[in-house]
Design a protein around this motif. Sequence first.
Motif, PDB file in Angstrom:
ATOM      1  N   GLY A 176       3.771  -2.467   3.685  1.00 14.39           N
ATOM      2  CA  GLY A 176       3.595  -3.581   3.081  1.00 14.39           C
ATOM      3  C   GLY A 176       4.406  -4.657   3.798  1.00 14.39           C
ATOM      4  O   GLY A 176       4.158  -5.908   3.672  1.00 14.39           O
ATOM      5  N   ALA A 198      -1.270  -8.979   1.606  1.00 14.26           N
ATOM      6  CA  ALA A 198      -1.174  -7.863   0.829  1.00 14.26           C
ATOM      7  C   ALA A 198      -1.183  -6.473   1.349  1.00 14.26           C
ATOM      8  O   ALA A 198      -1.814  -6.397   2.231  1.00 14.26           O
ATOM      9  CB  ALA A 198      -2.146  -8.036  -0.424  1.00 14.26           C
ATOM     10  N   ARG A 199      -0.516  -5.564   0.648  1.00 11.40           N
ATOM     11  CA  ARG A 199      -0.409  -4.289   1.249  1.00 11.40           C
ATOM     12  C   ARG A 199      -1.833  -3.691   1.036  1.00 11.40           C
ATOM     13  O   ARG A 199      -2.072  -3.110   2.029  1.00 11.40           O
ATOM     14  CB  ARG A 199       0.411  -3.491   0.407  1.00 11.40           C
ATOM     15  N   THR A 200      -2.524  -3.837   0.141  1.00  9.38           N
ATOM     16  CA  THR A 200      -4.010  -3.490   0.255  1.00  9.38           C
ATOM     17  C   THR A 200      -4.676  -3.863   1.388  1.00  9.38           C
ATOM     18  O   THR A 200      -5.636  -2.916   1.819  1.00  9.38           O
ATOM     19  CB  THR A 200      -4.645  -3.938  -1.293  1.00  9.38           C
TER      20      THR A 200
END
Length: 268
Positions: A183, A231-233
Motif C-alpha cells: 500500500g 489506494a492499495r486496490t
Amino acid sequence: MKQGVQGVTGAGTPPGPAAAPAVRVPQQARAEDDTVRERGAAPGAARGEHTHSETPIPRPRPVVQRSSVRGQILDALRTALLAGELRPGEVYSAPALGDRFGVSATPVREAMQRLAQEGAVEVVPNRGFRVVQRDARELAELGEVRALIEVPVLMRLARTVPADAWADLRPAAEATIRAAATGCAASYAEADRAFHGAMLGLAGNEQLVNIAEDLHRRTQAPRPGPQLPRARTDLMSDASHHTSLLDALIAGDLDSVNLLIKEHFRTV
C-alpha cells in the motif's frame, strides 16, 4: 553529531516503526552548518534560507538504511512527495528539513537539487525549494508522452525478443506485486519504474531508458486536489497488468500485448 536519517510521515500513510535506524552522517556533510553555528547564526543563514513561518513538517519515519546519506534523504523526500506530506506550492528550506531528518542541510540540499532536475521541485532563491504543482492536464500530457515512447518500442521488442529474455523479467514483475501489496505509493513507484526500465532495457538503448525514467518520475508528482495516496486496490490492479503483459510477451501473443500495453497506459 546527529545520526538519525528518517522519512516523513503524514495522514493517509501506513505508520512506520517508532524508532529509526542509526546512521552516521559524514563529517564533511555537516562541516558547513557546524561552521555557521560556531559563528552564532542559524543553519542555512549563510545561504540566505529563512526557516521562520514555514508550515510545520510531520515527524519523520524510518527508511531503509543505505550507504549514502544523500540517497537516504532522497528516498525519504520522494516518499514524502508521493504521500502528499510535502505539499505542492509550499516552500521548504534545506536547514528546516535537515533538522527534521537529523542531518545537516548539505545532503538535503543535494537531494533537493536532484529533485529539481527531475522536475519535482523548483529552486526559490534565498528561500529553499517549492514543490511543483502539476495540474491534471499536465499529468495527462506526460502520460501521453510516456505512451508515445514506450508503446511502439515494446511492440517492436515483442516481435523480436525471445521468450526466455522476457521470462527473466518475472522477478521484476513480481516485485511490483509485493510493493503494491504494502500500500506504499513510493515503494510501488520505484518497483514500477524498475520493471518498465527492465523491459525497455532490452532495446539496448541507454538514452531511451533514461528519458523514460525521467518521464516516469515526473508523472509520479502529487495529484491535484486533496493529497491522498493511491489506494492499495489501485496499486494492485496496476501491478497485475505487469504480470499479464509479461505472460503475453512470453507467449508471443502480439494482439494481447497491444491491448494490455494500451490499457496499462490508460490507467497509470
